[in-house]
Design a protein around this motif. Structure first.
Motif, PDB file in Angstrom:
ATOM      1  N   UNK A  61      21.693  44.242  42.917  1.00 21.70           N
ATOM      2  CA  UNK A  61      21.073  43.616  41.752  1.00 21.70           C
ATOM      3  C   UNK A  61      21.929  42.458  41.226  1.00 21.70           C
ATOM      4  N   UNK A  62      23.241  42.603  41.349  1.00 19.96           N
ATOM      5  CA  UNK A  62      24.160  41.569  40.852  1.00 19.96           C
ATOM      6  C   UNK A  62      25.161  41.183  41.936  1.00 19.96           C
ATOM      7  N   UNK A  63      25.545  39.930  41.938  1.00 21.07           N
ATOM      8  CA  UNK A  63      26.622  39.450  42.809  1.00 21.07           C
ATOM      9  C   UNK A  63      27.714  38.852  41.922  1.00 21.07           C
ATOM     10  N   UNK A  64      28.922  39.394  42.036  1.00 18.42           N
ATOM     11  CA  UNK A  64      30.021  38.933  41.178  1.00 18.42           C
ATOM     12  C   UNK A  64      31.143  38.378  42.060  1.00 18.42           C
ATOM     13  N   UNK A  65      31.402  37.086  41.916  1.00 19.91           N
ATOM     14  CA  UNK A  65      32.418  36.407  42.718  1.00 19.91           C
ATOM     15  C   UNK A  65      33.795  36.512  42.052  1.00 19.91           C
ATOM     16  N   UNK A  66      34.836  36.311  42.840  1.00 25.89           N
ATOM     17  CA  UNK A  66      36.160  36.197  42.254  1.00 25.89           C
ATOM     18  C   UNK A  66      36.249  34.849  41.523  1.00 25.89           C
ATOM     19  N   UNK A  67      37.219  34.724  40.644  1.00 29.18           N
ATOM     20  CA  UNK A  67      37.328  33.508  39.842  1.00 29.18           C
ATOM     21  C   UNK A  67      38.772  33.002  39.765  1.00 29.18           C
ATOM     22  N   UNK A  68      38.894  31.726  39.448  1.00 27.01           N
ATOM     23  CA  UNK A  68      40.179  31.117  39.110  1.00 27.01           C
ATOM     24  C   UNK A  68      39.960  30.285  37.847  1.00 27.01           C
ATOM     25  N   UNK A  69      40.938  30.305  36.954  1.00 28.22           N
ATOM     26  CA  UNK A  69      40.874  29.465  35.757  1.00 28.22           C
ATOM     27  C   UNK A  69      41.543  28.122  36.037  1.00 28.22           C
ATOM     28  N   UNK A  70      40.842  27.050  35.686  1.00 25.42           N
ATOM     29  CA  UNK A  70      41.430  25.728  35.740  1.00 25.42           C
ATOM     30  C   UNK A  70      41.664  25.249  34.312  1.00 25.42           C
ATOM     31  N   UNK A  71      42.847  24.692  34.073  1.00 27.21           N
ATOM     32  CA  UNK A  71      43.215  24.228  32.740  1.00 27.21           C
ATOM     33  C   UNK A  71      43.438  22.719  32.796  1.00 27.21           C
ATOM     34  N   UNK A  72      42.657  21.982  32.019  1.00 27.74           N
ATOM     35  CA  UNK A  72      42.792  20.527  31.955  1.00 27.74           C
ATOM     36  C   UNK A  72      43.831  20.212  30.888  1.00 27.74           C
TER      37      UNK A  72
END
Length: 365
Positions: A61-72
């Motif tokens: 029902x759901x697909x959850x990807x890994x993430x990375x935070x980008x900081x400007x």
């Protein structure tokens, strides 16, 4: 795991335009220094076609990807280590990140001013990295001033180790070299993290080029690639402007745009994957009818450590894990077929999880 990559560079090199593309947001991107004053943070999904396939097989029902935070982070100028421009804020913000993404201008333009008066990617890098070195040198000297008196009269192993490591860092920095070029043993690695030094972080160089130069390397990019190869760093070539345009299109329009432009893969995806690789990250999966999910882990993590990423109780009470390769699932099509073929393994506490593993953890409450 909350990993962060700081996007840095001199003013007017395309940092905020790139950030707009990464997050599909609209932070200010103006043609004057310090348009970005407070750091803007955006969480970006790590594209993974393997997870898409698994989600389709499990009808999740759901697909959850890994993430990375980008900081400007605010544009840097020469003298930042001494507080010039927004130097102090810049340095404080970058201390919190896990890696540094240096955006380097590799395009000529009469309409966009360069803070140094001309386009020279190697000079720009040297300005940024010298400021980082000077800031670290000041931090190390300050810390040494506190530790040295204790070191002279103490037999405490921790104080001795800290003093020796600080002297090692001081020597490297005094030679104008980044600390990420040094080798540290396991004990030193643990200790140096507490110092929060800037030049220990890994670096990715982003060559920002004009829209009509994205499929070929200009002279600026060639120089940058040579420099990066000598320093064992990744280079990702993008047109921040194209990436910003792409971020506003739906998937079908994006595909047509890329084909027309002769671009094989969006630069943004290349950058995200380069950041993932640079940080030594891999992905394992958990799958079922409710959700298919990717989990980010450090290379070398064992099964209990990976279970602990889901919940600390999973690591504490870890018993065993059913593990199989996602490629085997693509071939056989179901878990039952995998079991029949003997492709599902029962792994214990010593198993080192591999990129692409699908795991089902068994644990005591």
């Amino acid at each position: 795991m909350g990993l962060q990559v700081g996007i840095v560079g001199l003013p007017n090199v395309g940092k905020s335009t790139l950030f707009n593309a990464i997050t599909n947001s609209k932070v200010e991107a103006a043609n004057y220094p310090f348009a970005t004053i407070e750091p803007n943070v955006g969480v970006v999904e790590v594209p993974d076609k393997r997870l898409d396939k698994l989600a389709a097989i499990f009808n999740s029902k759901k697909t959850i990807y890994t993430t990375i935070e980008f900081v400007d982070i605010a544009g840097l100028i020469a003298g930042a280590s001494k507080g010039e421009g927004l130097g102090n804020a810049f340095l404080a913000n970058i201390r919190e990140t896990d890696a540094i993404c240096e955006v380097v201008r590799c395009f000529e333009s009469k309409d966009i001013t360069h803070v140094e008066g001309s386009v020279d990617p190697i000079r720009d890098i040297e300005i940024i990295e010298l400021e980082l070195i000077l800031a670290d040198e000041a931090s190390v000297k300050k810390r040494l001033a506190k530790v040295e008196p204790k070191f002279k009269s103490s037999k405490d192993k921790t104080i001795i180790a800290e003093y020796n490591l600080l002297k090692k860092c001081e020597e490297q920095l005094s030679e104008g070299k980044l600390l990420n070029k040094l080798e540290f043993d396991e004990e030193e690695m643990i200790l140096i993290k507490s110092f929060q030094l800037l030049t220990t972080k890994k670096i990715i160089y982003v060559a920002n080029v004009a829209e009509d130069e994205v499929t070929k390397d200009n002279d600026h990019v060639l120089k940058l690639r040579e420099y990066a190869a000598q320093n064992n760093c990744e280079v990702v070539k993008i047109s921040a402007r194209i990436e910003e345009e792409l971020s506003e299109l739906d998937p079908e329009e994006k595909e047509v745009f890329l084909q027309d432009a002769g671009i094989e893969e969006p630069g943004l995806e290349v950058l995200i994957n380069a950041a993932y690789k640079t940080l030594g990250l891999k992905t394992y999966f958990t799958c079922g009818p409710q959700e298919a999910r990717g989990w980010q882990f450090k290379d070398g993590y064992t099964a209990p450590q990976c279970a602990g990423i889901i919940h600390t109780d999973f690591e504490k009470g870890f018993i065993k894990a059913d593990v199989y390769r996602c490629e085997d699932m693509f071939e056989y099509g179901s878990e039952q077929q995998l079991k029949n073929a003997g492709k599902v393994r029962l792994e214990g506490k010593g198993y080192v999880v591999q990129d692409g593993d699908v795991c089902f953890f068994k644990f005591n409450n």
